[in-house]
Enzyme design. Structure first.
Site, PDB file in Angstrom:
ATOM      1  N   ASP A  19      62.798 -26.802 -94.754  1.00  0.00           N
ATOM      2  CA  ASP A  19      63.648 -25.692 -94.305  1.00  0.00           C
ATOM      3  C   ASP A  19      64.836 -26.229 -93.512  1.00  0.00           C
ATOM      4  OD1 ASP A  19      61.677 -24.068 -95.298  1.00  0.00           O
ATOM      5  OD2 ASP A  19      60.754 -23.695 -93.337  1.00  0.00           O
TER       6      ASP A  19
HETATM    7  N1  URA Z   1      56.514 -25.689 -94.507  1.00  0.00           N
HETATM    8  C1  URA Z   1      57.450 -24.905 -93.911  1.00  0.00           C
HETATM    9  O1  URA Z   1      57.170 -23.775 -93.531  1.00  0.00           O
HETATM   10  N2  URA Z   1      58.675 -25.410 -93.767  1.00  0.00           N
HETATM   11  C2  URA Z   1      59.043 -26.647 -94.143  1.00  0.00           C
HETATM   12  O2  URA Z   1      60.195 -27.047 -93.959  1.00  0.00           O
HETATM   13  C3  URA Z   1      58.056 -27.449 -94.761  1.00  0.00           C
HETATM   14  C4  URA Z   1      56.790 -26.936 -94.923  1.00  0.00           C
END
Ligand code: URA
Length: 239
Positions: free
Chosen positions: A109
């Site tokens: 993310d």
């Molecule tokens: N899970 C998430 O919620 N975000 C990420 O960036 C990676 C795994």
């Protein structure tokens, strides 16, 4: 020269992941000798046929394979380009790597940090992101309040999210109060959603390991090439 399927040639050329290439073919963006081809298995001769995507010729000559680990900082998207003009992981690549068509394997993310692998090895990227290979990923997570031990055990067994039950995970408390969670899946926002489903807010999320690759002390925004033993380890794990 023996003909190979269009999707195989494109993936091996390191232009993008198999998923991206499939999309491009489906949408008629790929041309072979000037004609749009929407059949993934269309046979192509790498030595003779001219392939282009969105009018740009794809070089099918073998290029040097590069494997880089980055510690992605916050406020950076893990895509090759971003229609909103946000900073991408490619913007952070040192100049010397820009001649290669590197792309990130899997997603983090925008506000997550940590280990992201960049490569032009389409076959490896494809294997690492394929659910069948169950690539293990470990994250370090800080929460708004401490977690109850019973909630940690529930998370380990599997919990119901809107897209179904999660597979078993490993959840540990780390020194300093953060948590480590190891999962094998790669659903969108999965770790955040798992913690939220248990009533916690994720304050920060960092990927610290992918299979045999450890982020270690690599600073945020920095990259390093993988050692040969790390590349071999990745390849052997997913054969
Ligand atoms: N899970 C998430 O919620 N975000 C990420 O960036 C990676 C795994």
């Amino acid at each position: 020269m023996e003909k190979q399927s269009l999707i195989k040639v494109l993936t091996a050329a390191g232009v993008g992941s198999r998923r991206k290439m499939s999309e491009a073919i489906k949408l008629g963006r790929v041309m072979v000798n000037g004609e749009a081809v929407t059949d993934f298995n269309h046979p192509v001769d790498m030595a003779k046929d001219k392939i282009s995507i969105d009018g740009r010729e794809v070089s099918t000559q073998s290029q040097k394979l590069i494997y880089i680990m980055m510690n992605k900082p916050v406020n950076t998207v893990s895509t090759v380009s971003d229609e909103l003009g946000r900073r991408t992981v490619l913007d952070l690549l040192p100049q010397k790597y820009r001649q290669y068509r590197l792309y990130p394997v899997g997603r983090l993310d925008k506000d997550s940090t940590g280990l992201i692998l960049l490569t032009n090895d389409g076959e490896l990227a494809n294997r690492l992101t394929h659910p069948r290979f169950e690539n293990e990923k470990e994250y370090s997570v800080s929460t708004n309040v401490p977690m109850k031990a019973a909630e940690m055990r529930r998370m380990e067994k599997g919990i119901m999210l809107e897209d179904g039950m999660t597979y078993p995970a490993i959840v540990k408390r780390l020194k300093g109060g953060d948590y480590s969670i190891t999962i094998h899946e790669g659903r969108k926002h999965q770790v955040r959603r798992m913690f939220e489903a248990m009533g916690y807010t994720v304050k920060s999320l960092k990927r610290i390991r992918m299979g045999n690759l450890q982020l270690g002390s690599l600073a945020a925004g920095r990259v390093r090439e993988l050692r040969q033993d790390e590349v071999d380890g990745l390849i052997s794990q997913y054969k």
